[in-house]
Design a protein around this motif. Structure first.
Motif, PDB file in Angstrom:
ATOM      1  N   PHE A 242       0.832  -1.206   0.000  1.00  0.00           N
ATOM      2  CA  PHE A 242       0.000   0.000   0.000  1.00  0.00           C
ATOM      3  C   PHE A 242       0.867   1.256   0.000  1.00  0.00           C
ATOM      4  CE2 PHE A 242      -1.846   3.424   2.581  1.00  0.00           C
ATOM      5  CZ  PHE A 242      -2.962   3.742   1.809  1.00  0.00           C
ATOM      6  N   LEU A 243       1.918   1.244   0.810  1.00  0.00           N
ATOM      7  CA  LEU A 243       2.815   2.399   0.869  1.00  0.00           C
ATOM      8  C   LEU A 243       3.519   2.617  -0.472  1.00  0.00           C
ATOM      9  CD1 LEU A 243       4.389   1.841   4.413  1.00  0.00           C
ATOM     10  CD2 LEU A 243       2.637   3.504   3.771  1.00  0.00           C
ATOM     11  N   LEU A 244       3.962   1.522  -1.109  1.00  0.00           N
ATOM     12  CA  LEU A 244       4.609   1.635  -2.416  1.00  0.00           C
ATOM     13  C   LEU A 244       3.637   2.158  -3.472  1.00  0.00           C
ATOM     14  CD1 LEU A 244       6.735  -1.657  -2.511  1.00  0.00           C
ATOM     15  CD2 LEU A 244       7.611   0.679  -2.424  1.00  0.00           C
ATOM     16  N   TYR A 245       2.415   1.668  -3.436  1.00  0.00           N
ATOM     17  CA  TYR A 245       1.411   2.115  -4.393  1.00  0.00           C
ATOM     18  C   TYR A 245       1.068   3.582  -4.162  1.00  0.00           C
ATOM     19  CZ  TYR A 245       0.318  -2.564  -6.249  1.00  0.00           C
ATOM     20  OH  TYR A 245       0.360  -3.786  -6.881  1.00  0.00           O
ATOM     21  N   ALA A 246       1.002   3.995  -2.885  1.00  0.00           N
ATOM     22  CA  ALA A 246       0.680   5.380  -2.555  1.00  0.00           C
ATOM     23  C   ALA A 246       1.762   6.319  -3.068  1.00  0.00           C
ATOM     24  CB  ALA A 246       0.509   5.535  -1.045  1.00  0.00           C
ATOM     25  N   VAL A 247       3.017   5.879  -2.993  1.00  0.00           N
ATOM     26  CA  VAL A 247       4.143   6.707  -3.427  1.00  0.00           C
ATOM     27  C   VAL A 247       4.315   6.683  -4.937  1.00  0.00           C
ATOM     28  CG1 VAL A 247       6.664   6.894  -3.384  1.00  0.00           C
ATOM     29  CG2 VAL A 247       5.409   6.541  -1.253  1.00  0.00           C
ATOM     30  N   ASN A 248       4.174   5.482  -5.522  1.00  0.00           N
ATOM     31  CA  ASN A 248       4.544   5.313  -6.937  1.00  0.00           C
ATOM     32  C   ASN A 248       3.375   5.013  -7.868  1.00  0.00           C
ATOM     33  OD1 ASN A 248       5.752   3.227  -9.214  1.00  0.00           O
ATOM     34  ND2 ASN A 248       7.171   4.910  -8.744  1.00  0.00           N
ATOM     35  N   GLY A 249       2.230   4.690  -7.335  1.00  0.00           N
ATOM     36  CA  GLY A 249       1.099   4.324  -8.176  1.00  0.00           C
ATOM     37  C   GLY A 249       1.055   2.828  -8.457  1.00  0.00           C
ATOM     38  N   ARG A 250       0.010   2.396  -9.145  1.00  0.00           N
ATOM     39  CA  ARG A 250      -0.148   0.971  -9.451  1.00  0.00           C
ATOM     40  C   ARG A 250       0.847   0.550 -10.526  1.00  0.00           C
ATOM     41  NH1 ARG A 250      -4.542  -1.367  -7.329  1.00  0.00           N
ATOM     42  NH2 ARG A 250      -4.377  -3.076  -8.816  1.00  0.00           N
ATOM     43  N   PRO A 251       1.437  -0.627 -10.368  1.00  0.00           N
ATOM     44  CA  PRO A 251       2.398  -1.097 -11.381  1.00  0.00           C
ATOM     45  C   PRO A 251       1.698  -1.585 -12.645  1.00  0.00           C
ATOM     46  CG  PRO A 251       2.062  -2.794  -9.741  1.00  0.00           C
ATOM     47  CD  PRO A 251       1.293  -1.593  -9.267  1.00  0.00           C
ATOM     48  N   GLU A 252       2.447  -1.640 -13.710  1.00  0.00           N
ATOM     49  CA  GLU A 252       1.971  -2.229 -14.957  1.00  0.00           C
ATOM     50  C   GLU A 252       2.356  -3.705 -14.929  1.00  0.00           C
ATOM     51  OE1 GLU A 252       3.579  -2.012 -19.472  1.00  0.00           O
ATOM     52  OE2 GLU A 252       3.021  -0.072 -18.604  1.00  0.00           O
ATOM     53  N   VAL A 253       1.370  -4.574 -14.912  1.00  0.00           N
ATOM     54  CA  VAL A 253       1.615  -6.004 -14.699  1.00  0.00           C
ATOM     55  C   VAL A 253       1.248  -6.798 -15.948  1.00  0.00           C
ATOM     56  CG1 VAL A 253       1.150  -8.006 -13.242  1.00  0.00           C
ATOM     57  CG2 VAL A 253       1.086  -5.698 -12.258  1.00  0.00           C
ATOM     58  N   HIS A 254       2.168  -7.679 -16.367  1.00  0.00           N
ATOM     59  CA  HIS A 254       1.958  -8.503 -17.551  1.00  0.00           C
ATOM     60  C   HIS A 254       2.025  -9.985 -17.187  1.00  0.00           C
ATOM     61  CE1 HIS A 254       2.605  -5.136 -20.520  1.00  0.00           C
ATOM     62  NE2 HIS A 254       3.168  -4.612 -19.434  1.00  0.00           N
ATOM     63  N   ASN A 255       1.124 -10.759 -17.775  1.00  0.00           N
ATOM     64  CA  ASN A 255       1.147 -12.232 -17.695  1.00  0.00           C
ATOM     65  C   ASN A 255       1.034 -12.766 -16.267  1.00  0.00           C
ATOM     66  OD1 ASN A 255       1.566 -12.592 -20.593  1.00  0.00           O
ATOM     67  ND2 ASN A 255       3.634 -11.805 -20.215  1.00  0.00           N
ATOM     68  N   LEU A 256       0.221 -12.128 -15.462  1.00  0.00           N
ATOM     69  CA  LEU A 256       0.023 -12.612 -14.092  1.00  0.00           C
ATOM     70  C   LEU A 256      -0.618 -13.999 -14.086  1.00  0.00           C
ATOM     71  CD1 LEU A 256       0.478 -11.660 -11.172  1.00  0.00           C
ATOM     72  CD2 LEU A 256      -1.865 -10.774 -11.171  1.00  0.00           C
ATOM     73  N   ASP A 257      -1.325 -14.319 -15.175  1.00  0.00           N
ATOM     74  CA  ASP A 257      -1.978 -15.622 -15.281  1.00  0.00           C
ATOM     75  C   ASP A 257      -0.971 -16.760 -15.447  1.00  0.00           C
ATOM     76  OD1 ASP A 257      -1.218 -14.720 -17.798  1.00  0.00           O
ATOM     77  OD2 ASP A 257      -2.897 -15.702 -18.825  1.00  0.00           O
ATOM     78  N   LYS A 258       0.306 -16.437 -15.621  1.00  0.00           N
ATOM     79  CA  LYS A 258       1.339 -17.480 -15.712  1.00  0.00           C
ATOM     80  C   LYS A 258       1.600 -18.131 -14.347  1.00  0.00           C
ATOM     81  CE  LYS A 258       2.659 -16.608 -20.078  1.00  0.00           C
ATOM     82  NZ  LYS A 258       2.635 -17.598 -21.182  1.00  0.00           N
ATOM     83  N   LEU A 259       1.226 -17.442 -13.278  1.00  0.00           N
ATOM     84  CA  LEU A 259       1.460 -17.993 -11.940  1.00  0.00           C
ATOM     85  C   LEU A 259       0.586 -19.226 -11.716  1.00  0.00           C
ATOM     86  CD1 LEU A 259       1.619 -14.755  -9.751  1.00  0.00           C
ATOM     87  CD2 LEU A 259       3.518 -16.192 -10.506  1.00  0.00           C
ATOM     88  N   PRO A 260       1.118 -20.236 -11.046  1.00  0.00           N
ATOM     89  CA  PRO A 260       0.343 -21.451 -10.767  1.00  0.00           C
ATOM     90  C   PRO A 260      -0.850 -21.174  -9.871  1.00  0.00           C
ATOM     91  CG  PRO A 260       2.694 -21.845 -10.483  1.00  0.00           C
ATOM     92  CD  PRO A 260       2.519 -20.364 -10.621  1.00  0.00           C
ATOM     93  N   ASP A 261      -1.721 -22.150  -9.777  1.00  0.00           N
ATOM     94  CA  ASP A 261      -2.870 -22.082  -8.884  1.00  0.00           C
ATOM     95  C   ASP A 261      -2.407 -21.870  -7.447  1.00  0.00           C
ATOM     96  OD1 ASP A 261      -4.818 -23.844  -6.966  1.00  0.00           O
ATOM     97  OD2 ASP A 261      -5.950 -22.893  -8.586  1.00  0.00           O
ATOM     98  N   LYS A 262      -3.214 -21.196  -6.652  1.00  0.00           N
ATOM     99  CA  LYS A 262      -2.827 -20.856  -5.285  1.00  0.00           C
ATOM    100  C   LYS A 262      -2.555 -22.079  -4.414  1.00  0.00           C
ATOM    101  CE  LYS A 262      -7.586 -20.461  -3.556  1.00  0.00           C
ATOM    102  NZ  LYS A 262      -8.567 -19.566  -2.890  1.00  0.00           N
ATOM    103  N   GLU A 263      -3.053 -23.249  -4.833  1.00  0.00           N
ATOM    104  CA  GLU A 263      -2.830 -24.469  -4.056  1.00  0.00           C
ATOM    105  C   GLU A 263      -1.444 -25.057  -4.294  1.00  0.00           C
ATOM    106  OE1 GLU A 263      -5.000 -25.344  -1.800  1.00  0.00           O
ATOM    107  OE2 GLU A 263      -6.275 -23.688  -2.436  1.00  0.00           O
TER     108      GLU A 263
END
Length: 208
Positions: A12-33
Motif C-alpha cells: 500500500f505504501l509503495l502504491y501510494a508513493v509510486n502508483g499501481r504497477p503495470e503487470v503482464h502475464n500474471l496468469d502465468k502464476l500457478p494455482d494458489k494451491e
C-alpha cells in the motif's frame, strides 16, 4: 494473518508513493494451491514486495543475509515477513533444507534471486537443487522501474512481467552440468521477459 497484513501494508505504501504497477502475464502464476519457486533478478530493495503482493494470496518465504538478523527488532519483523537467515559466503544445509521442507510439506512458496549480485555461486545453483528435491516448478519474473527512493518518489513507472515455468524435464540431477543448463535457461527467460516489456531496457546497478 500477520504476514498478509505486513505484505499488504508495505505494498500500500509503495502504491501510494509510486502508483499501481503495470503487470503482464500474471496468469502465468500457478494455482494458489501449488507451491512453487518464484525467481527474479534482484534489482532493488522493494522488488520482493511487488512479487509477493502480486502473487497473493499465496504466501512466500525468502532467503535473507544473516547480517540482517543481528538487530532483534528488525529480525522479528523480517521473520514475520517470511525471511530466514542464510550465510551468503558459506551457505549451510539450512539454505536448502528450510525451503525444501516448506515447499514439500507446507503451504508457502519461495522467492529467490538466483542471479542477484548479493548471492554466492552456491545459492545461484541452490534454486536448481531446491526445485529438483522439492519437485516445485520454477517461475521466472522481472521487475523494471525505479531503483532508488528518489526515482520511486518521482513515480517512475514500475513494470512487472511473469513467464512460463522453466523446463527441467531433461535434468536428471542437480549436478554441475544440470545447474549450468537450468541457470542459462533462467537467464534467457529473464532477458526475454525484459525484452517483452522494453526492447531497449538495460539494467544499470545503483552505485553504492
Amino acid at each position: 494473518m500477520f504476514y498478509a497484513f505486513l505484505r499488504n501494508l508495505v505494498a500500500f505504501l509503495l502504491y501510494a508513493v509510486n502508483g499501481r504497477p503495470e503487470v503482464h502475464n500474471l496468469d502465468k502464476l500457478p494455482d494458489k494451491e501449488e507451491n512453487y519457486i518464484l525467481v527474479a533478478p534482484h534489482r532493488t530493495l522493494w522488488d520482493p514486495v511487488y512479487l509477493a503482493f502480486l502473487a497473493r494470496p499465496k504466501q512466500f518465504i525468502f532467503m535473507a543475509k544473516k547480517e540482517l538478523f543481528k538487530n532483534k527488532i528488525f529480525a522479528w519483523w523480517i521473520k514475520k515477513c517470511g525471511a530466514f537467515p542464510v550465510d551468503r559466503e558459506n551457505p549451510g544445509p539450512s539454505a536448502l533444507k528450510i525451503p525444501i521442507k516448506e515447499l514439500k510439506e507446507g503451504n508457502k512458496s519461495l522467492i529467490m534471486f538466483p542471479s542477484g549480485t548479493r548471492h554466492s555461486d552456491e545459492l545461484k545453483g541452490g534454486v536448481v537443487a531446491i526445485a529438483k528435491l522439492s519437485k516445485a516448478r520454477i517461475i521466472p519474473a522481472v521487475y523494471q522501474g525505479p531503483l532508488t527512493f528518489k526515482d520511486l518518489f518521482k513515480r517512475k513507472k514500475v513494470k512487472m512481467n511473469f513467464g512460463d515455468p522453466i523446463d527441467m524435464s531433461d535434468i536428471k540431477r542437480a549436478n554441475a552440468e544440470g545447474i549450468d543448463i537450468v541457470t542459462k535457461r533462467i537467464d534467457e527467460a529473464f532477458k526475454s521477459l525484459d525484452y517483452d516489456l522494453d526492447p531497449n531496457y538495460k539494467y544499470i546497478p545503483v552505485k553504492k
